[in-house]
Design a protein around this motif. Sequence first.
Motif, mmCIF file in Angstrom:
data_model
loop_
_atom_site.group_PDB
_atom_site.id
_atom_site.type_symbol
_atom_site.label_atom_id
_atom_site.label_comp_id
_atom_site.label_asym_id
_atom_site.label_seq_id
_atom_site.Cartn_x
_atom_site.Cartn_y
_atom_site.Cartn_z
ATOM 1 N N PRO A 5 0.828 -1.207 0.000
ATOM 2 C CA PRO A 5 0.000 0.000 0.000
ATOM 3 C C PRO A 5 0.864 1.260 0.000
ATOM 4 O O PRO A 5 1.912 1.314 0.637
ATOM 5 N N SER A 7 0.111 3.982 1.322
ATOM 6 C CA SER A 7 -0.082 4.719 2.564
ATOM 7 C C SER A 7 -0.699 3.817 3.616
ATOM 8 O O SER A 7 -1.381 2.833 3.295
ATOM 9 N N GLU A 11 -7.243 3.920 1.014
ATOM 10 C CA GLU A 11 -7.489 4.673 -0.218
ATOM 11 C C GLU A 11 -8.924 4.415 -0.686
ATOM 12 O O GLU A 11 -9.336 3.264 -0.830
ATOM 13 N N LYS A 12 -9.681 5.491 -0.913
ATOM 14 C CA LYS A 12 -11.099 5.353 -1.228
ATOM 15 C C LYS A 12 -11.515 6.330 -2.328
ATOM 16 O O LYS A 12 -10.808 7.298 -2.627
ATOM 17 N N TRP A 13 -12.674 6.060 -2.898
ATOM 18 C CA TRP A 13 -13.273 6.937 -3.901
ATOM 19 C C TRP A 13 -14.715 7.242 -3.514
ATOM 20 O O TRP A 13 -15.390 6.424 -2.884
ATOM 21 N N PHE A 22 -11.052 11.258 -5.121
ATOM 22 C CA PHE A 22 -10.180 10.310 -4.435
ATOM 23 C C PHE A 22 -9.785 10.885 -3.076
ATOM 24 O O PHE A 22 -9.507 12.080 -2.962
ATOM 25 N N TYR A 23 -9.755 10.030 -2.058
ATOM 26 C CA TYR A 23 -9.338 10.486 -0.728
ATOM 27 C C TYR A 23 -8.750 9.340 0.062
ATOM 28 O O TYR A 23 -8.898 8.169 -0.284
ATOM 29 N N ARG A 24 -8.060 9.694 1.114
ATOM 30 C CA ARG A 24 -7.513 8.710 2.048
ATOM 31 C C ARG A 24 -8.112 8.963 3.422
ATOM 32 O O ARG A 24 -8.426 10.101 3.766
ATOM 33 N N ARG A 47 -0.983 13.572 -1.605
ATOM 34 C CA ARG A 47 0.039 12.565 -1.340
ATOM 35 C C ARG A 47 1.187 13.095 -0.486
ATOM 36 O O ARG A 47 1.690 12.408 0.409
ATOM 37 N N LEU A 50 0.860 13.086 3.396
ATOM 38 C CA LEU A 50 0.708 11.822 4.119
ATOM 39 C C LEU A 50 1.706 11.610 5.253
ATOM 40 O O LEU A 50 1.322 11.073 6.302
ATOM 41 N N ASP A 66 -8.009 14.495 -2.378
ATOM 42 C CA ASP A 66 -7.551 15.241 -3.543
ATOM 43 C C ASP A 66 -8.750 16.070 -3.992
ATOM 44 O O ASP A 66 -9.755 15.516 -4.456
ATOM 45 N N ARG A 72 -5.613 12.661 -8.220
ATOM 46 C CA ARG A 72 -6.331 11.579 -8.887
ATOM 47 C C ARG A 72 -7.826 11.861 -9.042
ATOM 48 O O ARG A 72 -8.536 11.082 -9.683
#
Length: 287
Positions: A5, A7, A11-13, A22-24, A47, A50, A66, A72
């Motif tokens: 991974p 991070s 990681e999600k959408w 896109f986000y974390r 990114r 992070l 983002d 992304r």
Amino acid sequence: MPRRPASALAEKWTRIDGVDVFYRESPRPPADARVMAHVHGFGLSGRYLLPTAERLADEFHTYVPDLPGFGRSGKRRDMLDIPDLARATADFFDDRGVEKATLVGNSMGCPVILEFAHHYPERIDRAVLVSPAGGLFNQPLRRAIRQLTTDAPREPVKMARVAVPDYVRFGVPSTTRMFKALVSYPSLERLLELRIPTLVVLGERDPLLPHAHRVGEIASQTDTHVLIVLLEGAAHAINFSHPEQLAHIIRTFMDDLPMKNDPAWPADVRLYEVHRGAHHPPAKDAG
């Protein structure tokens, strides 16, 4: 062999107003954790935020999006000025069911936070402004380019591996339009009207900012909630270059504790309190 991974965050959408975002996010935040969202800078994705965000993700329900038009995430034609990005942040919170959060921004992310606080004061708990960009000191564009060129060798080499692909993806037309929006934004006016606990973190080697003491002089001219901290040895991308120190500063600020250096830090990295607003919550001793 499975891919490692990128991070420690998940990681999600999601899809907001027809745009893929896109986000974390913290994979397993404590049930009672305060929400903290990290807002990226000019032309970049989340990114490079992070390293700091990951160090806080076990204590806070952390989001690193983002924003539309960056990284992304998909593009929107109206996502290239500060008010639009502030609205996009509010839309992201609506989509995720977040009522209120602390916002941590770097560079352009700081004006976005100031605009968010201006329009949605009930939805922001605290503001953390790291290396805020924009305004007269970065004008005209050729001056800002010189400042960025000066800053580049002061950042870790690994930062280029993150930033260059993001800048290429963002593109020249978007850069020109976004720069005009950034330098015309009334950041100082918005900062001085804030009525929430606010932390400003400045890098001592940052060529994009006036000297920290000049910022402190300006802040001291009004009745503010602003705490200004100078990090010696850091330049502009503090979230990437000095994540351990920045996470410590943010954690200290969130707990209203005195700002203190960690003896384990390198000798050339030290924090100094430049200004503490009259109505900033008084620091309490740990323990």
